[in-house]
Motif scaffolding. Structure first.
Motif, PDB file in Angstrom:
ATOM      1  N   PRO A  53       1.040 -32.751  35.800  1.00 20.20           N
ATOM      2  CA  PRO A  53       2.081 -33.170  36.923  1.00 20.20           C
ATOM      3  C   PRO A  53       2.365 -32.916  38.014  1.00 20.20           C
ATOM      4  CG  PRO A  53       2.267 -31.337  34.828  1.00 20.20           C
ATOM      5  CD  PRO A  53       0.870 -32.358  35.290  1.00 20.20           C
ATOM      6  N   PRO A  54       3.548 -33.048  38.688  1.00 17.71           N
ATOM      7  CA  PRO A  54       3.356 -33.954  40.154  1.00 17.71           C
ATOM      8  C   PRO A  54       2.894 -32.541  41.237  1.00 17.71           C
ATOM      9  CG  PRO A  54       5.239 -34.439  40.024  1.00 17.71           C
ATOM     10  CD  PRO A  54       4.668 -33.882  38.391  1.00 17.71           C
ATOM     11  N   SER A  55       1.524 -32.745  42.033  1.00 17.51           N
ATOM     12  CA  SER A  55       1.259 -31.775  43.099  1.00 17.51           C
ATOM     13  C   SER A  55       2.010 -31.336  44.265  1.00 17.51           C
ATOM     14  CB  SER A  55       0.283 -31.430  43.138  1.00 17.51           C
ATOM     15  OG  SER A  55      -0.434 -30.884  44.232  1.00 17.51           O
ATOM     16  N   THR A  56       2.787 -30.690  44.128  1.00 19.25           N
ATOM     17  CA  THR A  56       4.651 -30.593  45.409  1.00 19.25           C
ATOM     18  C   THR A  56       4.338 -29.337  45.771  1.00 19.25           C
ATOM     19  OG1 THR A  56       5.754 -31.373  42.966  1.00 19.25           O
ATOM     20  CG2 THR A  56       6.295 -30.835  44.923  1.00 19.25           C
ATOM     21  N   THR A  57       4.867 -29.140  47.486  1.00 17.52           N
ATOM     22  CA  THR A  57       4.295 -28.671  48.104  1.00 17.52           C
ATOM     23  C   THR A  57       6.627 -28.985  48.670  1.00 17.52           C
ATOM     24  OG1 THR A  57       3.866 -30.456  49.463  1.00 17.52           O
ATOM     25  CG2 THR A  57       2.502 -28.476  48.534  1.00 17.52           C
ATOM     26  N   ILE A  58       6.849 -27.751  49.410  1.00 16.31           N
ATOM     27  CA  ILE A  58       7.923 -27.773  50.517  1.00 16.31           C
ATOM     28  C   ILE A  58       8.027 -27.134  51.607  1.00 16.31           C
ATOM     29  CG2 ILE A  58       8.965 -25.410  49.177  1.00 16.31           C
ATOM     30  CD1 ILE A  58      11.835 -26.744  48.686  1.00 16.31           C
ATOM     31  N   LEU A  59       8.577 -27.223  51.870  1.00 17.15           N
ATOM     32  CA  LEU A  59       8.468 -27.825  54.172  1.00 17.15           C
ATOM     33  C   LEU A  59      10.161 -26.685  54.673  1.00 17.15           C
ATOM     34  CD1 LEU A  59       7.124 -25.286  56.307  1.00 17.15           C
ATOM     35  CD2 LEU A  59       6.097 -28.044  56.952  1.00 17.15           C
ATOM     36  N   ALA A  60      10.305 -25.962  55.403  1.00 15.62           N
ATOM     37  CA  ALA A  60      11.947 -26.328  56.058  1.00 15.62           C
ATOM     38  C   ALA A  60      11.510 -26.322  58.065  1.00 15.62           C
ATOM     39  CB  ALA A  60      12.403 -25.070  55.508  1.00 15.62           C
ATOM     40  N   SER A  61      12.627 -27.002  58.147  1.00 17.74           N
ATOM     41  CA  SER A  61      12.152 -27.180  59.165  1.00 17.74           C
ATOM     42  C   SER A  61      11.625 -26.038  60.341  1.00 17.74           C
ATOM     43  CB  SER A  61      13.342 -28.304  59.752  1.00 17.74           C
ATOM     44  OG  SER A  61      14.084 -27.612  59.773  1.00 17.74           O
ATOM     45  N   ALA A  62      12.697 -24.904  59.490  1.00 22.32           N
ATOM     46  CA  ALA A  62      12.969 -23.480  60.101  1.00 22.32           C
ATOM     47  C   ALA A  62      13.928 -22.715  58.859  1.00 22.32           C
ATOM     48  CB  ALA A  62      13.999 -23.233  61.432  1.00 22.32           C
ATOM     49  N   ASN A  63      12.978 -20.941  58.513  1.00 18.27           N
ATOM     50  CA  ASN A  63      13.502 -20.399  58.020  1.00 18.27           C
ATOM     51  C   ASN A  63      14.285 -19.503  58.535  1.00 18.27           C
ATOM     52  OD1 ASN A  63      10.206 -20.538  57.021  1.00 18.27           O
ATOM     53  ND2 ASN A  63      12.034 -20.564  55.217  1.00 18.27           N
ATOM     54  N   LYS A  64      14.692 -19.058  59.539  1.00 21.22           N
ATOM     55  CA  LYS A  64      16.208 -18.895  59.715  1.00 21.22           C
ATOM     56  C   LYS A  64      16.518 -19.666  61.286  1.00 21.22           C
ATOM     57  CE  LYS A  64      14.360 -13.814  59.163  1.00 21.22           C
ATOM     58  NZ  LYS A  64      13.967 -12.534  60.314  1.00 21.22           N
ATOM     59  N   VAL A  65      18.114 -19.421  60.853  1.00 24.00           N
ATOM     60  CA  VAL A  65      18.998 -21.253  61.373  1.00 24.00           C
ATOM     61  C   VAL A  65      20.295 -20.328  61.972  1.00 24.00           C
ATOM     62  CG1 VAL A  65      19.677 -23.204  61.190  1.00 24.00           C
ATOM     63  CG2 VAL A  65      17.371 -22.208  59.907  1.00 24.00           C
ATOM     64  N   LYS A  66      20.535 -20.548  63.315  1.00 22.35           N
ATOM     65  CA  LYS A  66      21.791 -20.223  64.238  1.00 22.35           C
ATOM     66  C   LYS A  66      23.125 -21.348  63.542  1.00 22.35           C
ATOM     67  CE  LYS A  66      19.308 -18.328  67.930  1.00 22.35           C
ATOM     68  NZ  LYS A  66      19.409 -18.358  69.703  1.00 22.35           N
ATOM     69  N   GLY A  67      24.402 -20.945  63.094  1.00 22.43           N
ATOM     70  CA  GLY A  67      24.666 -21.245  63.049  1.00 22.43           C
ATOM     71  C   GLY A  67      25.308 -22.400  64.493  1.00 22.43           C
ATOM     72  N   GLY A  68      25.765 -23.531  63.244  1.00 23.80           N
ATOM     73  CA  GLY A  68      26.188 -24.880  64.290  1.00 23.80           C
ATOM     74  C   GLY A  68      24.949 -25.334  64.178  1.00 23.80           C
ATOM     75  N   ASP A  69      23.397 -25.009  64.017  1.00 26.92           N
ATOM     76  CA  ASP A  69      22.190 -25.210  63.887  1.00 26.92           C
ATOM     77  C   ASP A  69      22.319 -27.381  62.965  1.00 26.92           C
ATOM     78  OD1 ASP A  69      21.750 -24.447  66.406  1.00 26.92           O
ATOM     79  OD2 ASP A  69      19.776 -23.549  66.215  1.00 26.92           O
ATOM     80  N   ASP A  70      20.812 -28.456  62.732  1.00 27.62           N
ATOM     81  CA  ASP A  70      20.767 -28.593  61.922  1.00 27.62           C
ATOM     82  C   ASP A  70      19.672 -28.744  61.500  1.00 27.62           C
ATOM     83  OD1 ASP A  70      22.747 -30.409  62.587  1.00 27.62           O
ATOM     84  OD2 ASP A  70      21.578 -31.629  63.713  1.00 27.62           O
ATOM     85  N   ILE A  71      19.277 -28.626  59.809  1.00 31.90           N
ATOM     86  CA  ILE A  71      17.973 -27.764  59.293  1.00 31.90           C
ATOM     87  C   ILE A  71      17.381 -29.425  58.586  1.00 31.90           C
ATOM     88  CG2 ILE A  71      19.081 -27.166  57.517  1.00 31.90           C
ATOM     89  CD1 ILE A  71      17.141 -25.409  57.252  1.00 31.90           C
ATOM     90  N   SER A  72      16.146 -29.209  58.606  1.00 31.07           N
ATOM     91  CA  SER A  72      15.063 -30.677  57.195  1.00 31.07           C
ATOM     92  C   SER A  72      14.824 -29.729  56.089  1.00 31.07           C
ATOM     93  CB  SER A  72      15.581 -31.349  58.193  1.00 31.07           C
ATOM     94  OG  SER A  72      13.867 -30.973  58.951  1.00 31.07           O
ATOM     95  N   ILE A  73      14.553 -29.802  54.870  1.00 33.37           N
ATOM     96  CA  ILE A  73      13.305 -29.685  54.881  1.00 33.37           C
ATOM     97  C   ILE A  73      12.753 -30.500  52.971  1.00 33.37           C
ATOM     98  CG2 ILE A  73      13.342 -28.363  52.135  1.00 33.37           C
ATOM     99  CD1 ILE A  73      15.864 -26.169  53.132  1.00 33.37           C
ATOM    100  N   LEU A  74      11.518 -31.136  53.753  1.00 34.04           N
ATOM    101  CA  LEU A  74      10.893 -31.335  52.959  1.00 34.04           C
ATOM    102  C   LEU A  74       9.772 -30.896  52.049  1.00 34.04           C
ATOM    103  CD1 LEU A  74      10.308 -34.666  53.322  1.00 34.04           C
ATOM    104  CD2 LEU A  74       7.765 -33.070  55.195  1.00 34.04           C
TER     105      LEU A  74
END
Length: 383
Positions: free
Chosen positions: A271-292
């Motif tokens: 099965p796939p060897s998978t990892t996940i990473l967020a650009s930030a784990n605490k985000v302010k209202g109106g900001d952008d976020i990406s999760i890889l």
């Protein structure tokens, strides 16, 4: 005197009768009913032990019978040989006895959904017909019956049939390839195949490295040649990397195959060897976020991604605002890791603009390949 002579003759006659009674001549004495006809002897006779066949062992393996027939001229049917050689352009018709027949044929025909191929099921037999055949149609054609219980069916191993058919075409010594350059991945835990298949049984086939230029010997222990598959690397390793091609020779003519790039991939299967990473784990209202979400895997194994996130459209019947607008992009590429090791990196990125309180929570990525699936998650909080 005469009396004594007669008396002597009588005594001799009686003596002769006694001798005859003690030693009867062979086969002259008729045996009485019930008399033992076996001549007594002192010779020891070894008792004969009759072997009893084990019915269970004899019947445990079902007999396999070929159910395949080939349609010949004038409606005549005959069982095909294990390997057939036909001229390109001929119509091929195969029949397999049974009312629930399944077929297998070269993937080339299935991938292109070729209209030249027709598969039909009749009341008592299945029928496969291929018209306007070409050298590219060369391969294994097989059929099997099915044992069904309601809607659940399984293969009947006792009723199968197969034949490998070579379609000979003028000017083609190799089975044509859909591309002029192909990639073969070398995995340390399984065989690798350079698919140089010929359309002439008598052709001599050799394997060559492009640089440095030399012939690669098929020694039977490390590399073998299989007419139905090509050159098989039994235990691939990094030294086998490089560009190779095949050469076929017959009747004073020779032909070169397409080229194959051999890449070594030292990645464990599973099965796939998978990892996940967020650009930030605490985000302010109106900001952008990406999760890889990232998977490192075998070069020739595709990966599919699925996402679950807080602002996703809810199931029917659940009252919630409209689904949050997100962008999901999936990409992959081959990378070199270490000395000559090729790996496929597959990625899926979820991008969310204008972060709101409803977007806080768990972001779950599920990666799936043919060997299973893996789910990973990360938390994003509103600050």
């Amino acid at each position: 005197m005469k009396v004594w002579l007669l008396l002597g003759l009588l005594l001799v006659h009686e003596a002769l009768e006694d001798v005859a009674g003690q030693h009867p001549p062979k086969n002259k004495h008729p045996k009485e009913p019930g008399e033992n006809r076996i001549k007594p002897t002192n010779k020891k006779v070894k008792p004969k032990i009759h072997k009893i066949k084990d019915r269970h062992s004899a019947d445990s393996t079902p007999k396999t019978q070929s159910i395949m027939m080939q349609m010949m001229d004038k409606g005549r049917l005959q069982k095909p040989a294990a390997t057939l050689s036909l001229m390109a352009g001929q119509t091929l018709e195969l029949r397999c006895k049974g009312n629930k027949i399944r077929w297998s044929y070269p993937a080339y025909l299935d991938t292109l959904k070729d209209t030249r191929l027709s598969v039909k099921q009749h009341e008592r037999y299945g029928q496969l017909t291929l018209v306007n055949s070409t050298a590219a149609d060369t391969g294994e054609f097989s059929c099997w019956g099915q044992l069904c219980n309601g809607y659940i069916c399984r293969r009947d191993e006792a009723k199968t049939g197969s034949t490998y058919i070579i379609f000979t075409e003028k000017g083609e010594l190799f089975v044509p390839s859909p591309s002029y350059f192909d990639v073969v991945y070398l995995n340390p835990d399984r065989q690798a195949v350079v698919p140089c298949r010929v359309t002439v049984l008598s052709a001599k086939v050799t394997l060559h490295r492009e640089f440095p230029a030399k012939e690669i010997q098929a020694n039977g222990t490390d590399i073998v040649y299989d007419m139905k598959r090509g050159f098989v690397y039994l235990q691939p390793h990094s030294d086998h990397q490089g560009v190779v091609y095949c050469k076929a020779e017959v009747g004073g003519k020779s032909q070169i195959s397409v080229k194959y790039q051999l890449l070594y991939a030292e990645v464990p299967s599973g099965p796939p060897s998978t990892t996940i990473l967020a650009s930030a784990n605490k985000v302010k209202g109106g900001d952008d976020i990406s999760i890889l979400c990232t998977v490192l895997g075998e070069p020739d194994v595709e990966v599919e991604f699925r996402w679950i996130y807080p602002g996703q459209k809810p199931p029917a019947g659940v009252v919630q605002q409209d689904e949050r607008p997100v962008t999901i992009q999936d990409t992959w590429r081959l990378i070199q890791r270490g000395l000559g090791h090729t790996t496929r990196i597959s990625q899926s990125v979820l991008i969310l603009e204008d972060f709101e309180t409803v977007d806080a929570g768990y972001y779950i990525c599920t990666a799936q390949n043919l060997r299973g699936q893996t789910s990973v998650a990360t938390t994003v909080e509103f600050s």
